[in-house]
Motif scaffolding. Structure first.
Motif, PDB file in Angstrom:
ATOM      1  N   TYR A  53     -33.428  -7.853  43.943  1.00 58.64           N
ATOM      2  CA  TYR A  53     -34.757  -8.696  44.305  1.00 58.64           C
ATOM      3  C   TYR A  53     -34.240  -9.817  43.030  1.00 58.64           C
ATOM      4  N   PRO A  54     -33.352 -10.602  43.163  1.00 57.82           N
ATOM      5  CA  PRO A  54     -33.151 -11.590  42.200  1.00 57.82           C
ATOM      6  C   PRO A  54     -34.003 -12.802  42.352  1.00 57.82           C
ATOM      7  N   ASP A  55     -34.880 -12.977  43.599  1.00 54.69           N
ATOM      8  CA  ASP A  55     -35.738 -14.164  43.631  1.00 54.69           C
ATOM      9  C   ASP A  55     -37.115 -13.641  43.057  1.00 54.69           C
ATOM     10  N   LEU A  56     -37.595 -12.652  42.511  1.00 55.62           N
ATOM     11  CA  LEU A  56     -38.644 -12.053  41.919  1.00 55.62           C
ATOM     12  C   LEU A  56     -38.565 -12.150  40.459  1.00 55.62           C
ATOM     13  N   PHE A  57     -37.480 -11.702  39.834  1.00 56.66           N
ATOM     14  CA  PHE A  57     -37.351 -11.576  38.473  1.00 56.66           C
ATOM     15  C   PHE A  57     -36.659 -12.643  37.915  1.00 56.66           C
ATOM     16  N   SER A  58     -37.502 -13.037  36.308  1.00 55.17           N
ATOM     17  CA  SER A  58     -36.775 -14.154  35.782  1.00 55.17           C
ATOM     18  C   SER A  58     -35.698 -13.623  34.752  1.00 55.17           C
ATOM     19  N   ALA A  59     -35.978 -12.347  34.175  1.00 53.24           N
ATOM     20  CA  ALA A  59     -35.200 -12.016  33.180  1.00 53.24           C
ATOM     21  C   ALA A  59     -35.276 -10.444  33.109  1.00 53.24           C
ATOM     22  N   ALA A  60     -34.440  -9.825  32.417  1.00 52.35           N
ATOM     23  CA  ALA A  60     -34.493  -8.265  32.651  1.00 52.35           C
ATOM     24  C   ALA A  60     -34.004  -7.989  31.035  1.00 52.35           C
ATOM     25  N   ALA A  61     -34.508  -6.779  30.533  1.00 50.12           N
ATOM     26  CA  ALA A  61     -33.938  -6.366  29.197  1.00 50.12           C
ATOM     27  C   ALA A  61     -33.947  -4.790  29.446  1.00 50.12           C
ATOM     28  N   PRO A  62     -32.782  -4.253  29.809  1.00 46.53           N
ATOM     29  CA  PRO A  62     -32.485  -2.713  29.961  1.00 46.53           C
ATOM     30  C   PRO A  62     -31.991  -2.207  28.742  1.00 46.53           C
ATOM     31  N   PRO A  68     -30.833 -13.731  33.460  1.00 50.15           N
ATOM     32  CA  PRO A  68     -30.471 -13.295  32.274  1.00 50.15           C
ATOM     33  C   PRO A  68     -30.509 -11.987  31.734  1.00 50.15           C
ATOM     34  N   LEU A  69     -29.938 -11.092  31.419  1.00 51.73           N
ATOM     35  CA  LEU A  69     -29.968 -10.004  30.903  1.00 51.73           C
ATOM     36  C   LEU A  69     -29.891  -9.790  29.255  1.00 51.73           C
ATOM     37  N   GLN A  85     -21.821  -1.617  29.425  1.00 55.19           N
ATOM     38  CA  GLN A  85     -20.775  -2.552  29.045  1.00 55.19           C
ATOM     39  C   GLN A  85     -20.242  -2.895  30.509  1.00 55.19           C
ATOM     40  N   LEU A  86     -20.421  -1.727  31.550  1.00 55.45           N
ATOM     41  CA  LEU A  86     -19.752  -2.348  32.844  1.00 55.45           C
ATOM     42  C   LEU A  86     -20.577  -3.391  33.429  1.00 55.45           C
ATOM     43  N   VAL A  87     -21.801  -3.705  33.217  1.00 58.59           N
ATOM     44  CA  VAL A  87     -22.480  -4.685  33.746  1.00 58.59           C
ATOM     45  C   VAL A  87     -22.633  -5.779  32.952  1.00 58.59           C
ATOM     46  N   TYR A 141     -22.278 -15.601  33.902  1.00 63.36           N
ATOM     47  CA  TYR A 141     -23.564 -15.489  33.835  1.00 63.36           C
ATOM     48  C   TYR A 141     -24.335 -15.344  32.279  1.00 63.36           C
ATOM     49  N   PRO A 142     -25.605 -15.785  32.103  1.00 63.53           N
ATOM     50  CA  PRO A 142     -25.973 -15.625  30.747  1.00 63.53           C
ATOM     51  C   PRO A 142     -26.422 -14.161  30.566  1.00 63.53           C
ATOM     52  N   TYR A 143     -25.964 -13.559  29.436  1.00 62.18           N
ATOM     53  CA  TYR A 143     -26.412 -12.133  28.990  1.00 62.18           C
ATOM     54  C   TYR A 143     -26.234 -12.038  27.487  1.00 62.18           C
ATOM     55  N   LYS A 144     -26.692 -11.185  27.060  1.00 65.89           N
ATOM     56  CA  LYS A 144     -26.678 -10.559  25.493  1.00 65.89           C
ATOM     57  C   LYS A 144     -26.402  -8.852  25.583  1.00 65.89           C
ATOM     58  N   PHE A 145     -25.487  -8.687  24.857  1.00 66.95           N
ATOM     59  CA  PHE A 145     -25.244  -7.140  24.815  1.00 66.95           C
ATOM     60  C   PHE A 145     -24.920  -6.925  23.263  1.00 66.95           C
TER      61      PHE A 145
END
Length: 993
Positions: free
Chosen positions: A596-605, A647-648, A662-664, A673-677
């Motif tokens: 649901y990419p048009d519902l969430f603005s960011a995610a922190a798994p 962004p993740l 790391q796969l994602v 795409y923007p992310y932090k790992f």
């Protein structure tokens, strides 16, 4: 030991002292006793004798355990008395002498009869014995050393637990085994089905012949009747031996009973254990106990009965109840007798209304059987004025329902009150919690009675609920309301917190705000008592997610409905809805934003498991072609294109296999795409203390805002249900075994350009784009005819190119979002499970399978169950149906048979032109509801009972249809077939053909 939901009632004196006395040797006969001379008083002639004849030669029946009537010469009935070493069973006297070395003699008084559900739940056991089960036909302890003395195992709940879970912390332990034995006594020569469900390695032998050798894991728990073995019994005694080995630290045990091939219990069958290790009927008696608090005390219902072995001849059950007293005599409550015929039924309940004079704990003493009997103590804790206050709240249910409050507010208040009643019923010792919750409920109700919104102006933690349309039950969630909230005021961000495995929602809120409890994550105290949470100026919500449903359909649906509840009733900033979670919740935080990419603005798994294809149970198993399709669709890495505007912030411990996450991260990097790992090399799975320290993650999540109408939308989907992103919506795929892709851009200069792959039809919401007049639209390099108004643009591929159509193209009779399969897509629909009752031989099986599909292993969903004669036409038409049983046994399956893709015969079924023969052949499939195009019909049915039972062994990932036989029962649970074999399986076409 496995916790019991039902409290046992022990009745030591019910069977009398003779039940424990070994039989006298002189009373055991090696052959049937000679016929006695007719008694002086002529016996009554059976009323069902054939007209014109006195009796049929060879006919016989029992008038008591000691006396038989036998037909002599077809002319007269003769009374025959059974000797001390025999009993009357079936058509006459049966010797109770069992062949063996040495032979075993049974006492008539020691015989038990299957009652209720018929479980064989009383055994003489020897063990634990060292080592694995010996090979060959050995069914006795090894000769080396003196074997331990036998002991009785009395399993009043039907399931026979043999080994407890071994302590694996001290290293692996060598396997051990038990030998359990008993005697089956059959009053006729008959074929029975020995029905078993096992965990561990279990071997069963009857009369020295091995009939079952099976090994199953303990998780998931054994299914009742998962294996049925035909067994031919002669009249007489047959020794049955069950050998159980514990090959792993997991607990072991079994379900076992004998059933008739024509359905129901096997006739004229008794059971006994060795005289030196027996279970009395009292030790096999169980009771369902329900406590309902009242303003002045408690209403208690006790329903005693046997669901396995019990007395051969049921007798009325005397009972007496009294309240214990520390000073003075006990206070009598009731004394009476339960009729034998009512035991185990709702009519056989002891109902007590118990008033209390003062607060405190008092034992209800319940004695069963003639004096002195045996006493059961049931503690009752009366809370006095506090209890009256809670019950006063219960009396307000009608006024709550009729109030002007929103449905969500009503449901939240009702679940709040229901929780208090449950606290009182369970003697919850946490009195401070009950007081605080009672005060809060009273305050909420006072606001409601003033005509105000009960939750308006309240900040901090709120325990809320909504009624899920999936199973019709109230689903709780926990909400933190910031002090910045004002009704109708400035929209505030929302952060969804997804809990870890086995955690409560309150724990999730504590963890993600940096307040993780030190004492552990699973305690009630940690979930109830904490000093509040820091206020980050955002709404925080932790859904229940049907327990541990996680990223699966049930859990996903729960998150979406909770978010919808909050959006409807609070000023939520629609563009700042984010999600985070840890462990199981970390997996959820990977999945939902990409679905649901048009519902969430960011995610922190944090420390999640998005590496589906690397899970050991999947990586090491062979895959069918349809499993490869499903695995690709469920592998969330394949959905990463949808994360362009999500962004993740991924956190993982270096000692916890960070390659999972790391796969994602790698896929995000390759897409730009923007992310932090963030990998913390010195941490294991518990990265939450670091990742959520000081609530910094909440700040990061709040800082991101979803773009209103992004200039570029990259959208991929492998499942019809996930059909949109921002201003792009998929309508149809060309083929469904591959992902569909849409890459759409818009600009003032160039208008809209779209590239597609595996797309048959789609739509663009031009109202979001504010295109200037004259702007063009091109799809796959071809211009679409204009002009374009600010509305929906519907596009359908014809002759290899997309053309504009004036309205949404109909997908009637075709797969579409919400009605597309595969089998587990029904988990996003409310449903009714319907079992068939038309064939007596299949009723028991159909009911067992219905109970299985009405619940989910570790999930909290419980779907309603009805028989095919109870369901109404309105219920048939209004929701999805899960039909258990073939058309011979289920009238609703028969009602729809002509519209379904399978045909049943007495000995075979045919699907897609393929005919599959065998009583153990079964089919499971999903198809559009013939009367309601928005719902499903799911069928689990076999050619016979064995095929229907086998449906419980389906893997979690199943296609639209799957055909199987008994070979599928070698394994339970799991995502893929693995060691199981399917006869056929796959997906219906896009047109459901």
């Amino acid at each position: 030991m496995r916790p019991r939901l039902l409290l046992p009632l022990v009745l030591a004196g019910l069977a009398g002292p003779s039940a424990c006395r070994p039989p006298a040797e002189h009373g055991v006969e090696q052959r049937p006793p000679p016929r006695a001379e007719p008694s002086a008083q002529a016996p009554a002639i059976p009323t069902d004798a054939a007209p014109g004849a006195v009796c049929t030669p060879g006919e016989g029946r029992c008038t008591s355990d000691e006396v038989a009537l036998v037909c002599q010469g077809g002319e007269r009935w003769v009374e025959e008395r059974c000797g001390e070493g025999s009993t009357c069973l079936g058509a006459g006297c049966v010797s109770l002498r069992a062949e063996g070395h040495p032979p075993v003699g049974l006492a008539r008084e020691a015989l038990l009869a299957p009652q209720g559900e018929g479980w064989l739940d009383a055994w003489s056991a020897v063990g634990p014995l060292p080592g694995p089960l010996p090979e060959g036909d050995a069914t006795t302890p090894p000769d080396a050393g003196a074997p331990p003395a036998p002991r009785p195992i009395c399993a009043k709940d039907g399931y026979v637990e043999v080994h407890e879970k071994a302590d694996s912390k001290k290293g692996p332990k060598p396997p051990t085994h038990f030998v359990l034995s008993g005697q089956l006594v059959s009053g006729r020569a008959q074929r029975v089905l020995l029905a078993a469900g096992v965990s561990g390695r279990v071997r069963i032998s009857v009369a020295g012949k091995r009939v079952l050798d099976a090994t199953r894991e303990a998780d998931p728990a054994p299914f009742r009747d998962e294996t049925r073995v035909p067994l031919d019994l002669d009249r007489g005694v047959h020794r049955i031996v069950v050998e159980v080995e514990q090959p792993t630290p997991a607990p072991t045990g079994f379900w076992l009973r004998a059933r008739s091939p024509s359905g129901g219990p096997a006739p004229d069958l008794l059971f006994a254990t060795a005289p030196e290790a027996t279970c009395t009927p009292a030790e096999l008696l169980r009771a369902e106990i329900q406590k309902k608090p009242t303003a002045t005390g408690f209403d208690v219902s006790v329903r005693p009965g046997w669901i396995g072995l019990g007395p051969r001849n049921l007798v009325d059950l005397p009972h007496r109840a009294e309240l214990a007293s520390e000073k003075g005599p006990a206070r009598p409550l009731v004394e009476g007798t339960l009729p034998a015929a009512s035991l185990g039924s709702p009519e056989g309940a002891i109902s007590l209304s118990i008033p209390f004079e003062k607060t405190g704990t008092t034992d209800l003493r319940l004695r069963l059987g003639a004096a002195p009997g045996t006493e059961q103590k049931i503690p009752l804790v009366y809370r006095g004025a506090l209890q009256k206050r809670v019950l006063a709240l219960v009396d307000k249910r009608a006024s709550i329902e009729s109030s002007a409050a929103t449905r969500g507010e009503k449901d939240s208040l009702l679940v709040h009150i229901d929780g208090l009643v449950e606290n009182l019923a369970q003697n919850d010792p946490d009195i401070s919690w009950i007081k605080r919750q009672t005060e809060e409920a009273e305050a909420l109700l006072a606001s409601l009675e003033k005509g105000e919104s009960p939750y308006a102006g309240r900040f901090g933690i709120q325990r809320r609920a909504y009624r899920s349309p999936l199973d019709g039950r109230l689903q709780p969630y926990v909400l933190f309301v910031p002090r910045a909230y004002r009704p109708g005021g400035k929209p505030l961000p929302l952060v969804v917190a997804s809990h870890g495995l086995g955690n409560r929602p309150e724990i999730a809120l504590r963890v993600v705000t940096g307040e993780a409890p030190e004492a552990g994550f699973n305690g009630l105290l940690e979930a109830r008592h904490f000093s509040g949470l820091p206020d980050f100026g955002a709404f925080l919500v932790a859904p229940w997610q049907f327990g541990n449903a996680g990223q699966r359909h049930l859990g996903e649906d729960d998150v979406l409905r909770v978010v919808a509840e909050l959006r409807a009733h609070f000023p939520i900033d629609e563009r700042r809805i984010s999600i985070t979670g840890y462990s199981l919740g970390g997996t959820v935080a990977f999945y939902l934003p990409l679905h649901y990419p048009d519902l969430f603005s960011a995610a922190a798994p944090l420390c999640g498991y998005p590496n589906l294809l690397g899970w050991e149970s999947i990586r090491k198993a062979p895959h069918t072609p349809w499993e490869n399709v499903l695995l690709a669709k469920r592998y969330i890495v394949n959905w990463a294109e949808n994360g362009q505007h999500v962004p993740l912030f991924i956190v993982h411990g270096g000692k916890d296999d960070p390659t999972r996450s790391q796969l994602v991260a790698d896929r995000y990097r390759s897409l730009g795409y923007p992310y932090k790992f963030d990998v913390q090399e010195d941490l294991d799975h518990n990265v939450w203390d670091y990742g959520y320290e000081d609530g910094d993650m909440i700040g990061w999540l709040k800082s991101h805002r979803r773009p209103k109408a992004p200039e570029r939308v990259r959208f991929v989907t492998g499942e019809w249900r996930y059909d949109r992103a921002h201003w792009v919506r998929l309508l149809g795929m060309e083929v469904e075994d591959k992902f569909a892709e849409i890459d759409a851009r818009h600009s003032k200069a160039d208008g809209v350009t779209v590239k597609t792959r595996n797309v048959e039809s789609f739509a663009l919401d031009l109202s979001q784009l504010a295109l200037r007049e004259g702007a063009g639209v091109a799809v796959d390099g071809a211009a679409i005819e204009g002009p374009f108004a600010a509305g929906m643009l519907w596009l359908v591929k014809k002759d290899g190119a997309f053309v504009r159509v004036p309205e949404e193209p109909s997908r009637k009779g075709r797969k579409r979002a919400g009605v597309s399969g595969p089998l587990d897509d029904v988990d996003r629909h409310g449903r009714l499970v319907v079992y068939g009752t038309q064939d007596p031989a299949q009723i028991e099986t159909n009911r067992l399978v219905a109970e299985h599909f009405a619940s989910f292993d570790t999930f909290a969903a419980r779907f309603p169950v009805k028989s095919d004669v109870e369901i109404t036409d309105a219920e048939i038409d209004s929701r999805s149906l899960v039909l258990i049983g073939n058309p011979r046994s289920n009238r609703v399956t028969a009602l729809f048979e002509s519209t379904l893709p399978v045909r049943f015969e007495p000995s075979a079924l045919t699907l897609r032109g393929k005919r599959h023969e065998g009583e153990d052949v079964g089919v499971s499939f999903l198809h559009p509801h013939p009367r309601n195009p928005d719902e499903y019909v799911v069928v689990h049915a076999g050619v016979g009972s064995a095929g229907t039972l086998a449906s419980r062994h389906l893997p979690r990932f199943a296609p639209d249809f799957i055909v199987y036989d008994g070979r599928i029962t070698v394994q339970r649970g799991g995502h893929v077939l693995d060691r199981r074999v399917a006869l056929d399986g796959g997906f219906f076409g896009i047109d459901w053909n």
